[in-house]
Design a protein around this motif. Structure first.
Motif, PDB file in Angstrom:
ATOM      1  N   UNK A  59     -57.579 -13.317 -19.133  1.00  0.00           N
ATOM      2  CA  UNK A  59     -57.939 -13.507 -17.732  1.00  0.00           C
ATOM      3  C   UNK A  59     -56.972 -12.764 -16.836  1.00  0.00           C
ATOM      4  N   UNK A  60     -56.701 -13.329 -15.675  1.00  0.00           N
ATOM      5  CA  UNK A  60     -55.747 -12.745 -14.739  1.00  0.00           C
ATOM      6  C   UNK A  60     -56.370 -11.791 -13.748  1.00  0.00           C
ATOM      7  N   UNK A  61     -57.657 -11.600 -13.817  1.00  0.00           N
ATOM      8  CA  UNK A  61     -58.283 -10.658 -12.888  1.00  0.00           C
ATOM      9  C   UNK A  61     -59.097 -11.365 -11.827  1.00  0.00           C
ATOM     10  N   UNK A  62     -58.998 -12.711 -11.805  1.00  0.00           N
ATOM     11  CA  UNK A  62     -59.878 -13.429 -10.888  1.00  0.00           C
ATOM     12  C   UNK A  62     -59.129 -14.442 -10.021  1.00  0.00           C
ATOM     13  N   UNK A  63     -57.895 -14.154  -9.703  1.00  0.00           N
ATOM     14  CA  UNK A  63     -57.176 -15.045  -8.775  1.00  0.00           C
ATOM     15  C   UNK A  63     -57.771 -14.832  -7.386  1.00  0.00           C
ATOM     16  N   UNK A  64     -58.061 -15.923  -6.695  1.00  0.00           N
ATOM     17  CA  UNK A  64     -58.790 -15.885  -5.425  1.00  0.00           C
ATOM     18  C   UNK A  64     -57.991 -15.131  -4.345  1.00  0.00           C
ATOM     19  N   UNK A  65     -58.475 -13.960  -3.912  1.00  0.00           N
ATOM     20  CA  UNK A  65     -57.728 -13.170  -2.927  1.00  0.00           C
ATOM     21  C   UNK A  65     -57.630 -13.820  -1.559  1.00  0.00           C
ATOM     22  N   UNK A  66     -58.402 -14.886  -1.344  1.00  0.00           N
ATOM     23  CA  UNK A  66     -58.251 -15.604  -0.077  1.00  0.00           C
ATOM     24  C   UNK A  66     -56.926 -16.362  -0.058  1.00  0.00           C
ATOM     25  N   UNK A  67     -56.391 -16.608  -1.237  1.00  0.00           N
ATOM     26  CA  UNK A  67     -55.110 -17.320  -1.341  1.00  0.00           C
ATOM     27  C   UNK A  67     -54.010 -16.424  -1.879  1.00  0.00           C
ATOM     28  N   UNK A  68     -54.384 -15.650  -2.906  1.00  0.00           N
ATOM     29  CA  UNK A  68     -53.370 -14.790  -3.520  1.00  0.00           C
ATOM     30  C   UNK A  68     -53.374 -13.448  -2.798  1.00  0.00           C
ATOM     31  N   UNK A  69     -52.349 -13.226  -2.008  1.00  0.00           N
ATOM     32  CA  UNK A  69     -52.303 -12.055  -1.130  1.00  0.00           C
ATOM     33  C   UNK A  69     -51.868 -10.800  -1.876  1.00  0.00           C
ATOM     34  N   UNK A 101     -46.357 -13.771 -18.269  1.00  0.00           N
ATOM     35  CA  UNK A 101     -47.365 -13.443 -17.256  1.00  0.00           C
ATOM     36  C   UNK A 101     -48.555 -14.392 -17.377  1.00  0.00           C
ATOM     37  N   UNK A 102     -48.824 -14.808 -18.624  1.00  0.00           N
ATOM     38  CA  UNK A 102     -49.914 -15.777 -18.832  1.00  0.00           C
ATOM     39  C   UNK A 102     -49.620 -17.066 -18.069  1.00  0.00           C
ATOM     40  N   UNK A 103     -48.357 -17.493 -18.139  1.00  0.00           N
ATOM     41  CA  UNK A 103     -47.970 -18.718 -17.423  1.00  0.00           C
ATOM     42  C   UNK A 103     -48.196 -18.561 -15.929  1.00  0.00           C
ATOM     43  N   UNK A 104     -47.900 -17.391 -15.412  1.00  0.00           N
ATOM     44  CA  UNK A 104     -48.076 -17.163 -13.978  1.00  0.00           C
ATOM     45  C   UNK A 104     -49.560 -17.196 -13.628  1.00  0.00           C
ATOM     46  N   UNK A 105     -50.339 -16.473 -14.421  1.00  0.00           N
ATOM     47  CA  UNK A 105     -51.777 -16.384 -14.151  1.00  0.00           C
ATOM     48  C   UNK A 105     -52.419 -17.775 -14.201  1.00  0.00           C
ATOM     49  N   UNK A 106     -52.138 -18.512 -15.279  1.00  0.00           N
ATOM     50  CA  UNK A 106     -52.747 -19.845 -15.433  1.00  0.00           C
ATOM     51  C   UNK A 106     -52.223 -20.811 -14.388  1.00  0.00           C
ATOM     52  N   UNK A 107     -50.923 -20.752 -14.164  1.00  0.00           N
ATOM     53  CA  UNK A 107     -50.306 -21.687 -13.226  1.00  0.00           C
ATOM     54  C   UNK A 107     -50.783 -21.480 -11.801  1.00  0.00           C
ATOM     55  N   UNK A 109     -50.499  -5.929 -14.431  1.00  0.00           N
ATOM     56  CA  UNK A 109     -49.768  -6.028 -15.690  1.00  0.00           C
ATOM     57  C   UNK A 109     -50.121  -4.870 -16.610  1.00  0.00           C
ATOM     58  N   UNK A 110     -51.377  -4.463 -16.595  1.00  0.00           N
ATOM     59  CA  UNK A 110     -51.788  -3.319 -17.436  1.00  0.00           C
ATOM     60  C   UNK A 110     -51.026  -2.060 -17.028  1.00  0.00           C
ATOM     61  N   UNK A 111     -50.999  -1.820 -15.719  1.00  0.00           N
ATOM     62  CA  UNK A 111     -50.299  -0.637 -15.222  1.00  0.00           C
ATOM     63  C   UNK A 111     -48.809  -0.711 -15.579  1.00  0.00           C
ATOM     64  N   UNK A 112     -48.265  -1.888 -15.463  1.00  0.00           N
ATOM     65  CA  UNK A 112     -46.857  -2.150 -15.791  1.00  0.00           C
ATOM     66  C   UNK A 112     -46.576  -1.772 -17.241  1.00  0.00           C
ATOM     67  N   UNK A 113     -47.385  -2.313 -18.144  1.00  0.00           N
ATOM     68  CA  UNK A 113     -47.162  -2.081 -19.573  1.00  0.00           C
ATOM     69  C   UNK A 113     -47.341  -0.617 -19.939  1.00  0.00           C
ATOM     70  N   UNK A 114     -48.423  -0.017 -19.436  1.00  0.00           N
ATOM     71  CA  UNK A 114     -48.705   1.375 -19.781  1.00  0.00           C
ATOM     72  C   UNK A 114     -47.600   2.279 -19.229  1.00  0.00           C
ATOM     73  N   UNK A 156     -54.071  -8.952 -13.715  1.00  0.00           N
ATOM     74  CA  UNK A 156     -54.354  -8.270 -14.985  1.00  0.00           C
ATOM     75  C   UNK A 156     -54.161  -6.760 -14.849  1.00  0.00           C
ATOM     76  N   UNK A 157     -54.696  -6.234 -13.753  1.00  0.00           N
ATOM     77  CA  UNK A 157     -54.571  -4.794 -13.519  1.00  0.00           C
ATOM     78  C   UNK A 157     -53.098  -4.402 -13.287  1.00  0.00           C
TER      79      UNK A 157
END
Lengths: 416, 381
Positions: free
Chosen positions: B117-127, B350-356, B250-255, B247-248
């Motif tokens: 997951x990690x690609x669907x955090x609500x942008x109305x809250x997550x700036x 990062x999973x903890x951040x995304x889920x939390x 983190x992907x850019x980060x890793x690559x 998610x995006x």
């Protein structure tokens, strides 16, 4: 420029010296083994040219004097307490300075620094002290206060009088370099000596670390407390390490004779009082200094001094007498006169705000003190302040009466 | 200080009692661990490059700390510091990193595919979303200790590596000392520019020496990937963007990290890493992943809920103000990131951040509707 990576691949386990970017004379070395090499090996891999600081935007005495050649001669030397020239100049590298204010840009870590790194210190001293040449000239020391003439100012103008200097304890490293044990030793030596002072000089010591809130407030109210340096000029040299360990203030019961322990120097000695009796301030200053010196000598210690540089202190600007004698004086009209600056310059005086160095003047009161430290004795400098301030007061009075004033001819000093 | 053992042999002439720092008023990890006995035992040691115990602890001696905030109080000067001074650093690492033992192994996982997951955090809250880490380059000493020659060497290597990147990573390097005013303004507006450290925690460790010599910033043309050179660590690598697509990010980060590492390795200068401590960085608090992955998220109601801090603690998350460490939150917007660095992998953190964060946004929405959130409070992760 050849591809530096190609060269590194071909010489995997040997150091490769490469041509550099930017200013032509820099080179960089690369270490191609897995572990960090030891200090000697690294000195070889990184020649002085790789480490030469970029001083192109700098305006301080060190930057004006330091050349790659001098740096090359000095970089790998260490004093017997293992102090290096890089450590001397760090403050000047970290603080480029200001186009209008030329700071010194280097400090000594011990007495030996001035010798071992003389190739750099001598030109800096010359620059800062009006051409004084430590190689050929001698510095006079004279602490006989009886020689001062007309040392009593008009108290309608002079609000307070003060003389300060510094002293270093021979055999112990200076504040930028000292270890905790050396600093504690300085404190012990001084506090022991001070406890032997009697009469009007008797007093007590307040350790900065152990001070109670009440004691601290008392010292603040009396304008006696010094605090951890915040100026990057000082902190970048390492003199604030381990604060407030082994720092403290001693003052006599009258609160007109005062010592700071382990601030920018091992000791700063201050004599001051309200009003215009500079002669008495200086008399107490000399008397107190001599007694402290006698008391430390009884225990086998002495002050750092030699006849070329006078009293040895942390900052080259304080060599010689280390003496700043000054007054807080009201000069409402003169201080606004366009000739004020020139008058001060010719009288070899300096103005500061009433908060000390780098502060602004409040209202009409300015701090006026001697500009010079090295090449003239204590008596000469104090007399110069006495004569100069008297002259300034005369000017102020004349302006009050609507009369004109004259710029005095410049006081002779040795060749610039 | 570089090149030489900084007065150490000379200091050994003095007794331990005379040299031991006064830590009676101190509250930091170093002060908790360092006893006079330990000081006496290891004070004659130095790393091959000449870093000493006093160098390691100076920042902790100079900064007694705060009764509520426990700082680390020591730094490494080179890779070997963690070995040579392990008697001091192992207990500090254990204290700081949840009981991590000298025998524990740290797992590195920079495979972004492993993130769920990690690609669907609500942008109305997550700036905005951001992941940062640090990297140290083998063969050089660290910022508290390195000389100008080494720092310039690090910069030179880094610039060559970074400016050789292509695709979404293609960008430009701006050396701090030759930046034009226009470039500086742009970097400030983009919130990219870092400045000379003013925190005494950093300056007392010597890492601001010779500023701005050898320091600079690289960023890609899209302004989503950014590298700081020679600030607190050799490299700080940052991936960020507006909105909640962690998610995006983190992907850019890793690559990006992997591309950079490949280039450094090819030239004989891989990153400092070992299987016990993971990535080696200047501050022991950043060992392991060195990763802080976080979001700026609006939680005005949840943040004033009585259980907010406990929720964060259970989720293994940490809150900061929107100015970063040691700043306050503005308008109910918090910076929420992982609290752990060592002992778990990048993906796990990062999973903890995304889920939390997902959970906390749900809680915020519930509180907006006037509903209770007690049933949602998670178990300790």
């Amino acid at each position: 420029m050849a591809n530096s990576f190609t060269r590194m691949i071909s010489g995997r386990n040997t150091a490769v010296i490469l041509a550099s970017v930017g200013a032509g004379s820099l080179t960089s070395g690369y270490l191609l083994c897995d572990s960090t090499a030891d200090a000697a090996e690294r000195r070889k891999l990184y020649p002085p040219s790789a480490d030469f600081p970029d001083l192109r935007k700098h305006n301080n005495c060190m930057a004006a004097a330091l050349t790659p050649t001098i740096y090359g001669h000095l970089r790998d030397k260490t004093t017997s307490s293992e102090w290096t020239v890089d450590q001397c100049i760090q403050t000047g590298v970290d603080n480029p300075g200001h186009p209008f204010i030329k700071t010194v840009g280097m400090v000594a870590g011990d007495e030996e620094s001035y010798e071992l790194f003389a190739e750099l210190f001598d030109p800096v001293i010359k620059d800062r002290h009006n051409g004084y040449d430590p190689r050929t000239m001698k510095h006079p020391t004279d602490l006989d206060a009886s020689k001062i003439n007309s040392g009593m100012f008009d108290e309608r103008y002079v609000l307070s009088s003060r003389v300060r200097t510094g002293r270093s304890i021979r055999g112990l490293s200076l504040p930028p370099a000292c270890s905790r044990s050396e600093r504690r030793e300085v404190e012990r030596v001084c506090v022991t000596a001070l406890s032997g002072l009697k009469g009007d000089l008797a007093g007590r010591y307040y350790s900065l670390g152990d001070m109670s809130d009440r004691e601290q407030q008392h010292l603040i109210d009396e304008h006696l407390l010094f605090d951890k340096p915040v100026s990057p000029l000082l902190t970048a040299s390492g003199m604030a390490r381990d604060w407030p360990d082994a720092r403290g203030i001693w003052h006599n019961n009258e609160k007109n004779f005062l010592l700071w322990i382990n601030e920018e120097d091992h000791t700063r000695i201050i004599s001051m009082e309200k009003g215009g009796n500079m002669k008495r301030v200086f008399e107490r200053f000399c008397r107190g200094l001599k007694q402290v010196e006698h008391l430390i000598q009884e225990k086998g210690w002495e002050f750092m001094w030699n006849d070329r540089l006078g009293y040895i202190l942390t900052c080259p600007s304080n060599l010689g007498t280390g003496l700043r004698a000054g007054v807080h004086v009201r000069l409402p009209m003169l201080s606004r006169d366009p000739r004020f600056k020139k008058i001060l310059e010719n009288l070899r005086l300096q103005k500061r705000g009433t908060g000390g160095v780098d502060t602004a003047a409040t209202g009409d009161t300015v701090d006026i003190s001697n500009h010079d430290r090295l090449g003239k004795s204590e008596v000469e400098l104090v007399q110069l302040v006495v004569d100069g301030v008297n002259y300034l007061i005369e000017c102020e009075k004349r302006l009050e009466r609507g009369q004109d004033i004259k710029i005095p001819s410049p006081i002779p000093q040795f060749r610039k | 200080m570089p090149f030489g053992n900084t007065h150490n042999n000379f200091k050994l002439n003095y007794k331990v009692e005379d040299e031991f720092p006064d830590l009676s008023k101190h509250n930091n990890h170093m002060a908790k661990v360092l006893t006079k006995e330990l000081y006496g035992k290891i004070r004659d040691r130095q790393t091959p490059s000449g870093y000493t115990l006093d160098d390691v602890i100076q920042t902790g001696v100079d900064n007694p700390g705060h009764p509520f905030i426990m700082t680390v109080g020591c730094v490494a000067g080179d890779e070997e510091s963690y070995e040579v001074f392990k008697d001091l650093l192992d207990p500090i690492i254990s204290d700081r990193h949840g009981g991590y033992k000298p025998t524990d192994k740290h797992v590195t996982d920079l495979n972004f595919e492993n993130l769920k997951g990690g690609d669907d955090l609500d942008p109305a809250y997550v700036l905005s979303s951001r992941v940062r880490t640090g990297r140290s380059i083998k063969g050089f000493t660290l910022p508290p200790h390195n000389s100008r020659g080494e720092r310039r060497g690090i910069e030179k290597l880094s610039v060559e590596a970074l400016t050789s990147l292509d695709g979404e990573f293609k960008g430009k390097y701006y050396p701090l000392k030759s930046m034009t005013d226009a470039e500086q303004d742009q970097l400030i507006n983009d919130h990219f520019l870092f400045d000379k450290p003013v925190s005494p925690l950093l300056t007392c460790a010597g890492m601001a020496r010779d500023w701005p010599d050898g320091r600079g910033i690289m960023h890609n043309d899209n302004k989503t990937f950014l590298v700081w050179v020679n600030e607190e660590d050799h490299l700080r690598v940052i991936s960020m963007q507006q909105g909640g697509n962690m998610r995006e990010v983190f992907k850019r980060f890793c690559v990006g990290l992997q591309k950079i590492e490949e280039i450094f390795k090819k030239h004989g200068h891989g990153f400092m890493w070992n299987e016990h401590l993971g990535y080696i960085l200047t501050c022991p608090s950043n060992l392991g992943t060195g990763l802080r992955g976080g979001v700026h998220v609006k939680l005005p109601k949840l943040s004033v809920h009585a259980k907010f801090d406990e929720i964060l603690s259970r989720l293994r998350l940490q809150k900061r103000g929107t100015g970063g460490v040691d700043t306050a939150s503005v308008g109910g917007v918090f910076d929420i990131s992982n609290a752990d660095r060592l002992g778990s992998s990048e993906v796990a953190q990062v999973q903890l951040v995304v889920d939390g964060v997902k959970l906390m946004v749900e809680m915020e929405k519930k509180l907006e509707k006037g509903e209770a959130i007690d049933s949602m409070i998670p178990a300790q992760k």
